[in-house]
Design a protein around this motif. Sequence first.
Motif, mmCIF file in Angstrom:
data_model
loop_
_atom_site.group_PDB
_atom_site.id
_atom_site.type_symbol
_atom_site.label_atom_id
_atom_site.label_comp_id
_atom_site.label_asym_id
_atom_site.label_seq_id
_atom_site.Cartn_x
_atom_site.Cartn_y
_atom_site.Cartn_z
ATOM 1 N N THR A 121 0.718 -1.403 0.083
ATOM 2 C CA THR A 121 -0.377 0.339 -0.067
ATOM 3 C C THR A 121 0.855 1.485 -0.063
ATOM 4 N N GLY A 123 2.691 4.787 -1.119
ATOM 5 C CA GLY A 123 2.550 5.481 -2.211
ATOM 6 C C GLY A 123 1.734 5.709 -2.376
ATOM 7 N N LYS A 124 0.316 5.557 -2.037
ATOM 8 C CA LYS A 124 -0.392 6.326 -2.395
ATOM 9 C C LYS A 124 -1.698 6.373 -0.769
ATOM 10 N N ASP A 154 -8.493 6.414 -9.032
ATOM 11 C CA ASP A 154 -7.532 5.934 -8.865
ATOM 12 C C ASP A 154 -6.918 6.683 -7.810
ATOM 13 N N ARG A 155 -7.342 7.828 -7.556
ATOM 14 C CA ARG A 155 -6.713 9.266 -6.238
ATOM 15 C C ARG A 155 -6.605 8.462 -5.080
ATOM 16 N N ILE A 156 -7.347 7.442 -4.434
ATOM 17 C CA ILE A 156 -7.077 6.822 -3.353
ATOM 18 C C ILE A 156 -7.203 5.170 -3.338
ATOM 19 N N ARG A 157 -6.644 4.408 -3.004
ATOM 20 C CA ARG A 157 -7.227 3.199 -2.404
ATOM 21 C C ARG A 157 -7.825 2.587 -1.037
ATOM 22 N N ALA A 212 -0.303 8.772 2.231
ATOM 23 C CA ALA A 212 0.466 8.304 1.055
ATOM 24 C C ALA A 212 1.907 7.404 2.266
ATOM 25 N N VAL A 240 -7.994 15.128 -0.504
ATOM 26 C CA VAL A 240 -8.397 14.008 -1.972
ATOM 27 C C VAL A 240 -9.906 14.256 -1.993
#
Length: 242
Positions: A121, A123-124, A154-157, A212, A240
């Motif tokens: 997880t 980097g995001k 894709d802006r957030i996991r 992130a 975000v």
Amino acid sequence: MSDSPDPGETRTTERSRLRLSTSARWTLAALIVVIALIVAIWPRSSPDPAPAPSGVSTDSTGTVPGLQASVSDDDMIKAREKAGLQPCPAEPGPAPEGSALKGVSVPCLADGSTVDLGAATAGKPMLVNVWAHWCGPCRAELPVIADYAEQAGDRIRVLTVQGKEGSENVFLSLNLLAEIGVDLPTVVDPDAKIAAALGIPRVYPATVLVRADGTVAAVLPTVFDSVDEVSAVVDKYLGVAA
């Protein structure tokens, strides 16, 4: 002219009545004790088994796989196919040094493989939603989280977690997700490693927002009723916008 009653005879009659009343009371008390003993030793039938959780089908004998009996490998394969969960995040790693999830490895519900969450997880920014298959508010909230994930893209996991309480029966977790149509990437926290790492209280559901770099931005033990509510807290704590 009638004769007056003899005082001595009157007193004797009253004493006899008193003795009779006392004797009757002791007889009644003894009878109550006997009845209580009979009730205590009377054989009882076994209680009815607990009803199956909502949405869980039973076989011809009424057995609920995962709750009242062990689940076969074939049952698990079919349950995973029916749920059709998205794969758990891959491992781009390594985990940032300050990541709260560094070194935390847990099973992926989709296929049973082990996931290194710190590395997978990194980097995001991430939203982690913790739930349990027996939790009513979780059942209502999970579709909201899924709708938010679709809107955010894709802006957030977005990752969901079957918490420790309920992780013994992941067949039922798969069954729940299949029933409500939620296919988000999901891991299982059987040893409460995720809960300990992220500081999640033992309440369901709970949502954690992770930056992130793997540090925790907010722990929210609340129930979200709409996508707008989720979007608002993600924007507030992670910056975000969905």
